[in-house]
Design a protein around this motif. Structure first.
Motif, PDB file in Angstrom:
ATOM      1  N   VAL A   1       0.998  -1.064  -0.016  1.00  0.00           N
ATOM      2  CA  VAL A   1       0.066   0.079  -0.121  1.00  0.00           C
ATOM      3  C   VAL A   1       0.790   1.362   0.153  1.00  0.00           C
ATOM      4  O   VAL A   1       0.476   2.192  -0.812  1.00  0.00           O
ATOM      5  CB  VAL A   1      -0.772  -0.103   1.292  1.00  0.00           C
ATOM      6  CG1 VAL A   1      -1.669   1.047   1.023  1.00  0.00           C
ATOM      7  CG2 VAL A   1      -2.020  -1.170   1.218  1.00  0.00           C
TER       8      VAL A   1
ATOM      9  N   CYS B   1      -7.964   6.169  -0.991  1.00  0.00           N
ATOM     10  CA  CYS B   1      -7.782   4.646  -0.625  1.00  0.00           C
ATOM     11  C   CYS B   1      -9.205   3.941  -0.273  1.00  0.00           C
ATOM     12  O   CYS B   1      -9.494   4.646   0.904  1.00  0.00           O
ATOM     13  CB  CYS B   1      -6.573   4.458   0.335  1.00  0.00           C
ATOM     14  SG  CYS B   1      -6.261   2.861   0.610  1.00  0.00           S
TER      15      CYS B   1
ATOM     16  N   VAL C   1      -6.104   2.176  -4.684  1.00  0.00           N
ATOM     17  CA  VAL C   1      -5.537   3.350  -4.270  1.00  0.00           C
ATOM     18  C   VAL C   1      -5.693   4.223  -5.774  1.00  0.00           C
ATOM     19  O   VAL C   1      -5.348   3.885  -6.913  1.00  0.00           O
ATOM     20  CB  VAL C   1      -4.202   3.363  -4.251  1.00  0.00           C
ATOM     21  CG1 VAL C   1      -3.258   4.661  -4.293  1.00  0.00           C
ATOM     22  CG2 VAL C   1      -3.823   2.521  -2.776  1.00  0.00           C
TER      23      VAL C   1
END
Length: 546
Positions: A442, A460, A473
């Motif tokens: 991430v 996100c 994302v």
């Protein structure tokens, strides 16, 4: 030989069945038409006969009822009811078809009832009685009583131009029904005899047809059986089978046999050429396969050597690079603490020199950190590909992964003046995986989004789809051209011009993300539109069977 015999029987049986079916079908249709026609004729004759008998009965009843009505009216006008009753009873005895006569006034009071004399001077209230009393004109009325059918002729009786009552003549229809039943039985017998004659005729034609078809099928099946046997031998690889085929007829079967012989010779020649080509092709395939195996082995060796070289170089570079970064930090600290304060800063040249030294030291530190990240990415990718990385898999919270990743990148987001949107589905379940590695995934995706986004927001999202967790994302940056979407997960591949206004990188962040996600049984992909932004999404099973 047994197979040949079964083939012969099969052709003959098919011919027999076909011809017999045609004969039986034709005879059935003709018989059906004949029987149907005769049946229609007989039914019409039967209908005419019934109608004639019924008309005779009605005509006779009308004549009789008219005579009796005139006599009855005269007797009633002279109040001679006994004479009227005597005439009516005598008439019933004289006419066999006449079952009863009823004389009643308009109030249904009975004056004469030949069938039930005890009802005299009684009022009748039956449905037929009320119907008869209501008639103002002569009427013929049919009804059934106790399984017996009656036809009643109703004649109004008038005295001095006023209707006094009704005279009812009841004729039993049993005799007529018996005659109808006899006629129906007679017609049925005629139909049965006709069907029997038709069946016998059909059987005779079928027997004759079977004999003719059997003779024809035997003559037709012999050359076909020979051709079939030769074709079977040819299918088993015997290309000389057609040489023994002797069919001299000039019809379609003869043409078929000649064509079959020619085809057999052509197949023999083609088979010989094919065997030669097959042998040559097999040798070429073996040679090419061996060359491909050797080339593949060389590529694998080169890939292993490359991975080993990168790993070794990375290890060798890490130690001096750590020392360079450390000593540079010390030099920067000493210069800021002890050297720069002692230098006269009023002079413009001195200020420019100090500023230039600070910028150069910062460049050394930033480039050192970039090289350190590159080395770490190379080592991570090498370990993953070699299967030497240590995975720490356990139940992991998606919320914790995203919160840790966004916390680590908040400073970069704020530095560029971007907004951060986080949306995590409520009650989203945990998944089974390496928490730190997914935080790394991430972080890499958010860092990529920050690099290529100058204004707007970084978003996100996380949600559950079926038995998987999906994390996305999304940015509002420069986007990626469609032709480059499939290349962004290649090692050392960067999309865009890193020498102008596009940020640079190692080109290993996305390949590492892909390796981590796919190890956990998931998948990662990107969707983008130039100048509008990019969305990276990856899915992972709630329980990865790896």
């Amino acid at each position: 030989m047994k197979k040949n015999h079964s083939t012969k029987n099969s052709i003959r049986i098919k011919l027999l069945i076909t011809m017999i079916s045609l004969i039986v079908g034709l005879l059935t249709v003709l018989t059906f038409i004949q029987i149907s026609t005769q049946k229609i004729v007989l039914k019409k004759e039967f209908g005419r006969r019934i109608e004639l008998m019924k008309n005779n009965l009605v005509e006779k009843g009308k004549i009789l009822s008219d005579n009796l009505a005139r006599q009855t009216e005269n007797n009633i006008a002279s109040y001679n009811f006994s004479n009227a009753a005597e005439i009516l009873n005598k008439t019933v005895h004289e006419y066999q078809e006449l079952d009863y006569i009823i004389l009643m006034d308009s109030s249904c009071m009975v004056y004469t009832h030949t069938l039930h004399p005890e009802l005299q001077q009684e009022k009748l209230s039956g449905e037929e009685d009320l119907f008869a009393a209501s008639r103002r004109n002569p009427t013929i009325y049919e009804f059934s009583r106790n399984t017996t059918s009656f036809m009643e002729i109703i004649i109004p009786i008038s005295v001095s131009t006023e209707q006094w009552g009704t005279l009812r003549l009841g004729f039993s229809l049993n005799t007529l029904n018996n005659e109808i039943l006899n006629s129906r039985n007679e017609i049925r017998k005629k139909i049965e005899e006709m069907v029997l004659r038709s069946v016998l005729t059909s059987i005779l034609f079928v027997v004759i047809g079977v004999i003719i078809v059997y003779i024809l099928s035997t003559r037709l099946s012999k050359p076909i059986v020979k051709l079939t046997e030769s074709a079977r031998l040819l299918a088993n690889g015997n290309f000389t089978a057609a040489l023994n085929l002797k069919i001299t007829s000039k019809d379609e079967i003869g043409i078929l046999a000649a064509s079959f012989i020619e085809m057999s010779n052509n197949l023999k020649a083609s088979y010989e050429k094919l065997e030669e080509y097959s042998h040559t092709l097999q040798q070429k395939v073996e040679d090419r396969t061996r060359e491909l195996k050797d080339a593949n082995q060389k590529l694998q060796d080169l890939d292993k050597a490359k991975s080993g070289f990168l790993s070794t170089v990375s290890h060798e570079l890490r130690t001096p690079l750590t020392a360079i970064i450390g000593f540079t930090n010390i030099i920067k600290k000493r210069l800021d603490t002890f050297i720069f304060p002692q230098i006269e800063t009023n002079a413009i040249k001195s200020q420019k020199a100090i500023q230039q030294i600070k910028e150069n030291i910062n460049i050394i530190l930033s480039e050192g950190e970039r090289l350190t990240n590159l080395i770490n990415d190379v080592l991570d990718l090498a370990k993953i590909e070699a299967g030497k990385i240590e995975w720490k898999r356990h139940q992991t919270s998606v919320t914790e992964v995203i919160m840790n990743a966004t916390a680590a990148t908040t400073a970069l987001i704020e530095q560029k003046g971007l907004a951060l949107n986080v949306d995590i589905e409520k009650n989203i379940p945990d998944f089974y995986g390496d928490k730190n590695r997914f935080i790394q995934v991430v972080i890499n995706l958010i860092s990529n989004a920050i690099k290529f986004t100058d204004k707007g927001a970084i978003s996100c999202y996380a949600k559950q789809t079926d038995n998987k967790i999906q994390v996305t994302v999304m940015d509002t940056g420069v986007g990626i051209a469609p032709e480059n979407l499939e290349k962004i997960f290649d090692k050392f591949k960067q999309v865009g011009d890193t020498l102008t206004n596009k940020p640079g990188g190692t080109g290993l962040g996305l390949p590492i993300c892909k390796q981590i996600v796919e190890y956990h049984g998931g998948s990662i992909h990107a969707e983008s539109e130039p100048n509008k932004g990019t969305a990276f999404s990856f899915t992972i099973p709630l329980r990865a069977d790896v």
